[in-house]
Design an enzyme around this catalytic site. Structure first.
Site, short mmCIF file in Angstrom:
data_model
loop_
_atom_site.label_atom_id
_atom_site.label_comp_id
_atom_site.label_asym_id
_atom_site.label_seq_id
_atom_site.Cartn_x
_atom_site.Cartn_y
_atom_site.Cartn_z
CD GLU A 1 -3.08 3.01 -5.23
OE1 GLU A 1 -1.87 2.72 -5.17
OE2 GLU A 1 -3.98 2.17 -5.32
CG HIS B 1 -3.13 -1.13 -6.89
ND1 HIS B 1 -3.40 -0.43 -5.74
CD2 HIS B 1 -3.24 -2.45 -6.53
CE1 HIS B 1 -3.67 -1.26 -4.76
NE2 HIS B 1 -3.57 -2.50 -5.21
NE ARG C 1 -4.25 -1.48 0.02
CZ ARG C 1 -4.31 -2.54 -0.79
NH1 ARG C 1 -3.32 -2.82 -1.60
NH2 ARG C 1 -5.39 -3.31 -0.80
P1 NAI Z 1 -1.06 -11.00 5.24
O1 NAI Z 1 -2.05 -10.53 6.24
O2 NAI Z 1 -1.05 -12.45 4.87
O3 NAI Z 1 0.42 -10.64 5.75
C1 NAI Z 1 0.75 -9.43 6.36
C2 NAI Z 1 1.87 -9.70 7.35
O4 NAI Z 1 2.22 -8.46 7.94
C3 NAI Z 1 1.44 -10.63 8.50
O5 NAI Z 1 2.36 -11.70 8.62
C4 NAI Z 1 1.45 -9.72 9.73
O6 NAI Z 1 1.85 -10.40 10.93
C5 NAI Z 1 2.49 -8.68 9.33
N1 NAI Z 1 2.34 -7.42 10.05
C6 NAI Z 1 1.21 -6.71 10.25
N2 NAI Z 1 1.49 -5.58 10.93
C7 NAI Z 1 2.82 -5.59 11.17
C8 NAI Z 1 3.71 -4.72 11.85
N3 NAI Z 1 3.28 -3.60 12.42
N4 NAI Z 1 5.02 -5.05 11.87
C9 NAI Z 1 5.48 -6.20 11.33
N5 NAI Z 1 4.68 -7.08 10.69
C10 NAI Z 1 3.37 -6.78 10.61
O7 NAI Z 1 -1.24 -10.08 3.96
P2 NAI Z 1 -0.83 -10.41 2.47
O8 NAI Z 1 -1.94 -11.14 1.80
O9 NAI Z 1 0.53 -10.99 2.44
O10 NAI Z 1 -0.82 -8.95 1.83
C11 NAI Z 1 0.17 -7.98 2.16
C12 NAI Z 1 -0.27 -6.65 1.59
O11 NAI Z 1 -0.26 -6.68 0.16
C13 NAI Z 1 -1.73 -6.31 1.94
O12 NAI Z 1 -1.73 -5.41 2.98
C14 NAI Z 1 -2.32 -5.65 0.74
O13 NAI Z 1 -2.57 -4.32 1.03
C15 NAI Z 1 -1.22 -5.75 -0.32
N6 NAI Z 1 -1.77 -6.23 -1.58
C16 NAI Z 1 -1.43 -5.56 -2.74
C17 NAI Z 1 -1.92 -5.96 -3.96
C18 NAI Z 1 -1.54 -5.28 -5.23
O14 NAI Z 1 -2.16 -5.54 -6.28
N7 NAI Z 1 -0.54 -4.42 -5.26
C19 NAI Z 1 -2.87 -7.07 -4.04
C20 NAI Z 1 -3.12 -7.76 -2.79
C21 NAI Z 1 -2.58 -7.32 -1.61
#
Ligand code: NAI
Length: 339
Positions: free
Chosen positions: A272, A304, A243
């Protein structure tokens, strides 16, 4: 078609609808629900378009802040079906107060985003855009195109959830050393892929490449700022496919100007929502920050699109229709976000 007895056909206002979604949504809906396809974003001004629809489906740059949710409620909306995993654009507290139920697509293809992340790394490292442009002009010189071997480099992965852990596995395949930071350690990554966990500061100072895979929350907003950048190795590659708000873009520009950041690859941008997913080729660009970013030849910006694979689109549509089915039949749904 089998319908449960308490199944209700829903009228759904699908905001931020894109042509590329049509065949997937249509295929999975099978005319079960009436979809009102709107190519406009959900905002306070466009909320009225949902009048008569019990469900609203939104994408990443739609505005689901408290005033907009309030407005939707007035028009009879009861359910929000997000066509995304991230939900930082939804005021969940306001939704709860208004009795609006919200469901998302938690896991549609971590591979799509992880593979785009690696595509950005390789395109930056091997200067593919520059070389492609040169070749089109019949300039086959190689000066200025020197890259580095990925093998043996240290990659810092901030966030080893679904997407970050796939990136770690791919990087392991490249022969990289992987340092990670997360609130929770992933045992499989440690045991099978040689990932070591450390604090953000040590990750920063040791990594040749840093990739962000965190949700945007109050704690993670601007996690990459001047203080963090000052600790990075000179010439580091920074990648953000999560993000835009995770990085303080103006301070990252400072890092690019000083040479601390040697490469930047972003698929997301703080501001964005006023730009991405639309054709602005006839407009005068008003955003001076992204204009500055576009002047660096060591920056690649994609709009994106990291999620944009046919597998991901299939899964997004399938789960969105399932979420709407669950709203329609009052079934329990693990994709519902409960706070
Ligand atoms: P997820 O929930 O599986 O993984 C996120 C990780 O971040 C978790 O392991 C969590 O423990 C960790 N985390 C959360 N807060 C934290 C902090 N303060 N410090 C350290 N670690 C922390 O999420 P996923 O599916 O891996 O997605 C990650 C990001 O990718 C999402 O937030 C989403 O916004 C973004 N995304 C972007 C897309 C794109 O098209 N560019 C599409 C899909 C997701």
């Amino acid at each position: 078609m089998f319908y449960q007895t308490n199944f209700i056909k829903m009228k759904v206002a699908v905001y931020s609808f894109h042509k590329f979604e049509k065949e997937y949504l249509t295929n999975f809906n099978l005319s079960k629900h009436e979809l009102k396809l709107l190519d406009t974003r959900l905002t306070l001004q466009t909320a009225q378009l949902a009048e008569g629809c019990k469900t609203v489906s939104i994408f990443v740059n739609d505005d689901a802040s408290a005033p907009v949710l309030n407005e939707l409620k007035k028009y009879g909306v009861a359910f929000l079906a997000l066509r995304s995993a991230g939900y930082n654009h939804v005021d969940l507290v306001a939704a709860k107060k208004l009795g609006l139920r919200v469901a998302r697509v938690p896991d549609y293809s971590p591979y799509s985003v992880a593979e785009h992340t690696v595509a950005l790394m390789l395109a930056l490292n091997r200067k593919l855009i520059r070389s492609h442009n040169r070749v089109r002009e019949l300039n086959f010189t190689l000066d200025g195109l020197v890259g580095f071997d990925m093998q043996g480099k240290t990659v810092g992965i901030i966030g080893t959830g679904k997407i970050g852990s796939v990136v770690a596995k791919i990087m392991n395949g490249f022969g990289c050393n992987i340092i990670a930071t997360d609130l929770l350690e992933n045992k499989e990554l440690k045991g099978k892929y040689g990932v070591t966990y450390s604090d953000g500061q040590s990750l920063c100072s040791k990594s040749d490449i840093i990739s962000l895979h965190l949700p945007l929350t109050a704690e993670t907003k601007h996690i990459i700022d001047k203080k963090y950048i000052d600790k990075m190795k000179r010439g580091v590659m920074l990648i953000n496919t999560s993000r835009g708000g995770l990085i303080n873009t103006k301070e990252v520009i400072g890092g690019l100007k000083s040479g601390v950041i040697g490469y930047l690859g972003i698929d997301v941008y703080e501001e964005e929502s006023d730009l991405f997913f639309e054709d602005h080729s006839e407009d005068i660009l008003q955003d001076d920050v992204i204009s500055r970013l576009m002047t660096f030849n060591n920056v690649i910006i994609t709009g994106h699109q990291a999620f944009l694979t046919n597998t991901a689109l299939e899964n997004i549509s399938k789960t969105t229709i399932y979420n709407i089915d669950c709203f329609a039949s009052s079934d329990d749904n693990k994709n519902e976000i409960k706070i």
